[in-house]
Design an enzyme around this catalytic site. Structure first.
Site, PDB file in Angstrom:
ATOM      1  N   CYS A  68      37.451  44.455  37.847  1.00 29.70           N
ATOM      2  CA  CYS A  68      38.288  44.087  38.640  1.00 29.70           C
ATOM      3  C   CYS A  68      39.465  43.160  37.802  1.00 29.70           C
ATOM      4  O   CYS A  68      39.586  42.159  37.922  1.00 29.70           O
ATOM      5  CB  CYS A  68      37.863  43.147  39.800  1.00 29.70           C
TER       6      CYS A  68
ATOM      7  N   CYS B  33      34.445  51.046  40.722  1.00 33.45           N
ATOM      8  CA  CYS B  33      33.883  49.770  41.460  1.00 33.45           C
ATOM      9  C   CYS B  33      32.995  50.444  42.724  1.00 33.45           C
ATOM     10  O   CYS B  33      33.582  51.068  43.511  1.00 33.45           O
ATOM     11  CB  CYS B  33      35.213  49.074  41.918  1.00 33.45           C
TER      12      CYS B  33
ATOM     13  N   LYS C 206      38.062  23.247  37.795  1.00 39.77           N
ATOM     14  CA  LYS C 206      37.279  24.201  37.430  1.00 39.77           C
ATOM     15  C   LYS C 206      36.104  23.576  36.354  1.00 39.77           C
ATOM     16  O   LYS C 206      34.963  23.810  36.351  1.00 39.77           O
ATOM     17  CB  LYS C 206      38.026  25.241  36.753  1.00 39.77           C
TER      18      LYS C 206
END
Length: 265
Positions: free
Chosen positions: A243, A253, A173
């Protein structure tokens, strides 16, 4: 004579092969080429993405103000800037953006370059970066990586994912984000815990993935390449604000009606 006998003996067998029944192709395809299967895509993903963009339009999540892309000195020479990006990424692992940003600010006040870090003793470096997650390990990794950058790369950072992940304390990452931010190059999707979690909730992976690196591979199989850089920023902020890992705010959402996870969370 022997070769003629072998050749004659082989003729009937070859003739019988030619009498095999021709294969009938569906959909009028008689050229024998198997039709190409359509690429798998998640259901409703384009609409889900547009709605996430709408929810992220205000750009007011922690990642927007204090993410790694905000932690380096933009007026520093390019080589120093790239080094600061890498250090911010190393500090950010399992650490909130607010804590990483504050640690980077303290480091920059001491003059954040390869040479200043190499001259710094471990205790001082630890005091400056505390309380980032696993700060003792990060002191060790930062000193080791900085020494490698000085010896092998002339004080700069590598310009490939393959070389970046060889550095102590640098994972996939971080490597992909370093390519995005430091080198303005998209070599792959940067997948952290937010991207990993949300991709599984939205069913953006064919089957459930257990680790972020599995999610990266799964996303890269179908997500158009021109979205690879944007998707990390979008989903990280979305994961910080809506989320959430625990008790996601499904009622707030815009994807509530088309999210596979909304009804059971």
């Amino acid at each position: 004579a022997g070769s003629q006998i072998q050749g004659t003996a082989g003729i009937p067998r070859r003739s019988r092969r030619r009498k095999s029944v021709a294969i009938a192709y569906e959909l009028g395809q008689g050229d024998g080429v198997e039709p190409q299967r359509p690429r798998w895509e998640p259901r409703d993903w384009r609409e889900q993405l547009e709605r996430i963009r709408e929810m992220r339009r205000s750009r007011d999540a922690p990642v927007d103000d204090m993410g790694v892309q905000k932690c380096y000195d933009s007026s520093a020479p390019p080589q120093v800037m790239r080094y600061q990006v890498l250090l911010a990424l190393m500090l950010s692992s399992q650490t909130k953006d607010q804590v990483t940003s504050a640690a980077m600010l303290r480091l920059r006040q001491h003059g954040l370059t390869v040479d200043t870090v190499l001259q710094m003793d471990d205790e001082t470096l630890g005091q400056i970066i505390y309380p980032v997650g696993f700060w003792r390990n990060k002191v060790k990794y930062i000193k080791q990586t900085t020494a490698i950058l000085k010896q092998k790369y002339g004080g700069d950072i590598p310009s490939t994912v393959e070389e970046l992940v060889q550095l102590p304390g640098v994972g996939p990452k971080m490597a992909h984000l370093a390519m995005h931010i430091a080198w303005d190059s998209v070599a792959g999707i940067a997948v952290d815990t937010h991207v990993h979690r949300i991709s599984n909730r939205l069913k953006w992976v064919k089957k459930e993935t257990k680790h972020p690196e599995q999610t990266r591979v799964a996303l890269e199989e179908w997500l158009p390449r021109d979205l690879w850089k944007e998707i990390n920023w979008l989903l990280v902020g979305f994961g910080q604000q809506t989320c959430l890992p625990v008790n996601p705010r499904c009622s707030q959402c815009l994807n509530q009606d088309i999210c596979p996870a909304a009804k059971r969370l």
